[in-house]
Design a protein around this motif. Structure first.
Motif, short mmCIF file in Angstrom:
data_model
loop_
_atom_site.label_atom_id
_atom_site.label_comp_id
_atom_site.label_asym_id
_atom_site.label_seq_id
_atom_site.Cartn_x
_atom_site.Cartn_y
_atom_site.Cartn_z
N HIS A 1 -58.52 41.51 68.87
CA HIS A 1 -57.30 43.33 67.67
C HIS A 1 -56.33 43.12 67.84
N GLY A 2 -56.05 44.26 67.14
CA GLY A 2 -54.36 44.14 66.73
C GLY A 2 -53.71 43.99 66.87
N LYS A 3 -52.11 43.37 67.85
CA LYS A 3 -51.56 42.49 67.82
C LYS A 3 -51.65 41.34 68.22
N SER A 4 -52.91 40.92 69.50
CA SER A 4 -52.99 40.68 69.84
C SER A 4 -53.46 39.49 68.95
N ALA A 5 -53.11 37.54 69.99
CA ALA A 5 -54.03 36.69 69.43
C ALA A 5 -55.61 36.29 69.01
N GLY A 6 -55.77 35.58 68.89
CA GLY A 6 -58.19 35.38 68.09
C GLY A 6 -58.11 35.58 67.48
N GLU A 7 -59.03 35.16 66.94
CA GLU A 7 -59.54 35.05 65.46
C GLU A 7 -60.28 36.62 65.42
N ARG A 8 -60.05 37.32 64.29
CA ARG A 8 -59.86 38.68 64.14
C ARG A 8 -62.03 39.07 64.79
N VAL A 9 -61.64 40.24 65.59
CA VAL A 9 -63.20 40.61 66.42
C VAL A 9 -63.67 39.64 66.33
N VAL A 10 -63.51 38.57 67.44
CA VAL A 10 -63.85 37.66 67.35
C VAL A 10 -64.32 37.85 69.71
N ILE A 11 -65.21 38.36 70.17
CA ILE A 11 -64.93 38.12 71.65
C ILE A 11 -66.54 37.13 72.21
N GLU A 12 -65.94 36.31 72.94
CA GLU A 12 -67.04 35.07 72.45
C GLU A 12 -67.61 36.05 74.09
N ASP A 13 -66.96 36.53 75.55
CA ASP A 13 -67.42 36.97 76.98
C ASP A 13 -66.41 38.28 76.97
N PHE A 14 -67.16 39.17 77.09
CA PHE A 14 -66.61 40.59 77.52
C PHE A 14 -66.20 39.98 78.74
N GLU A 15 -66.90 39.41 80.13
CA GLU A 15 -65.83 39.47 81.47
C GLU A 15 -64.67 38.69 81.38
N ASP A 16 -64.62 38.16 80.49
CA ASP A 16 -62.86 36.96 80.05
C ASP A 16 -62.12 38.79 79.72
N VAL A 17 -62.61 39.44 78.40
CA VAL A 17 -61.79 40.68 78.03
C VAL A 17 -61.81 41.76 79.89
N VAL A 18 -62.48 41.96 80.56
CA VAL A 18 -62.64 42.70 81.53
C VAL A 18 -60.87 42.44 82.30
N THR A 19 -61.32 40.38 82.78
CA THR A 19 -59.97 40.06 83.49
C THR A 19 -59.30 40.06 82.58
N ASP A 20 -58.59 40.38 81.41
CA ASP A 20 -57.33 39.91 80.38
C ASP A 20 -57.06 41.66 81.26
N VAL A 21 -57.46 42.60 81.13
CA VAL A 21 -57.64 44.35 80.91
C VAL A 21 -57.60 44.33 82.71
N HIS A 22 -57.77 43.23 84.11
CA HIS A 22 -57.55 42.84 85.29
C HIS A 22 -55.78 42.85 84.82
#
Length: 267
Positions: free
Chosen positions: A61-82
């Motif tokens: 999303h936005g300026k971050s890395a990764g294929e656009r709007v692909v989130i494989e696992d929201f647990e990893d996103v929670v870890t990023d936010v942490h």
């Protein structure tokens, strides 16, 4: 408004709206297909109230890395936010932490509160994807996911909001992607099974004309997450993005009133 700074954590771009002497930290968790930069006005309200504000662009999303709007696992996103919370706390040790999650960000924030609720002083959910949300199942049942982007008119009664969204190059304007839809289904179930957040002060904001994340489905999830102890404010006629709505002054006032109640007294 103070100059916005940017940090990069393992490919995740984090915006910081600084405050010279903050009394609390606020973490803004954005929704699907968008980015933290769309929360400038909310960040201004929060910095004006005494917060140092941080907002990551999620993976893909936005300026971050990764294929656009692909989130494989929201647990990893929670870890990023942490990791972003750790960044904020390292800069300003010992301050209360508030989390504001919108839409998909509400799902991420809810899961964060289940995993790390002891670190939060307050949780605000805006139009959260939580509880009963039928869209992922409906799309996954199709052989091919249709290329129907989010309608800008569904965001706010203010046509300028939709126009800015439609013209924003950092917003995803294409179809939803199967791995992300599958991750939504898994995380909706994980939050449903993950228990409530105990005495954590929780404010739920929703427009009663939200067609993207209908209010009745969210209510199921919010009441389960809060144990029925949430403060709530439902805005008549408002669409999905209450922070960008025509009555946003009322929404911001509700946020500030809630934080004045939830946060420890100023020393």
């Amino acid at each position: 408004m103070p100059h916005v700074r940017e940090h990069i954590l393992d490919g995740i771009v984090v915006r910081e709206w600084p405050h010279p002497e903050p009394r609390y930290l606020a973490l803004v968790v954005h929704g699907y297909g968008e980015h933290a930069g769309r929360y400038d006005e909310l960040a201004g309200v929060l910095t004006g109230h005494g917060a140092a504000v941080y907002g990551p662009d999620h993976v893909g999303h936005g300026k971050s890395a990764g294929e656009r709007v692909v989130i494989e696992d929201f647990e990893d996103v929670v870890t990023d936010v942490h990791a972003v919370a750790d960044l904020a706390r390292a800069a300003h040790p010992g301050l209360p932490l508030v989390m504001v999650g919108h839409s998909m960000g509400g799902l991420i924030a809810a899961r964060y509160a289940q995993r790390h609720g002891g670190e939060l002083s307050a949780l605000i959910l805006s139009g959260p994807v939580i509880g009963a949300w039928e869209l992922p199942g409906r799309l996954l049942a199709l052989a091919e996911i249709p290329d129907t982007p989010i309608s800008p008119a569904a965001l706010s009664r203010d046509p300028a909001v939709g126009a800015a969204y439609a013209a924003d190059p950092l917003v995803w304007h294409g179809p939803m992607k199967r791995p992300t839809l599958q991750a939504f289904v898994r995380t909706l179930a994980a939050v449903a099974e993950g228990g409530d957040v105990g005495p954590l002060p929780l404010l739920w904001l929703h427009g009663d004309d939200d067609r993207l994340v209908p209010l009745p489905g969210s209510r199921i999830g919010v009441e389960r997450l809060s144990g029925g102890r949430q403060a709530e404010r439902i805005f008549a006629g408002a669409r999905h993005e209450v922070f960008h709505e025509t009555n946003k002054a009322d929404v911001f006032a509700e946020v500030i009133h809630f934080l004045d109640t939830a946060l420890p007294e100023r020393s």
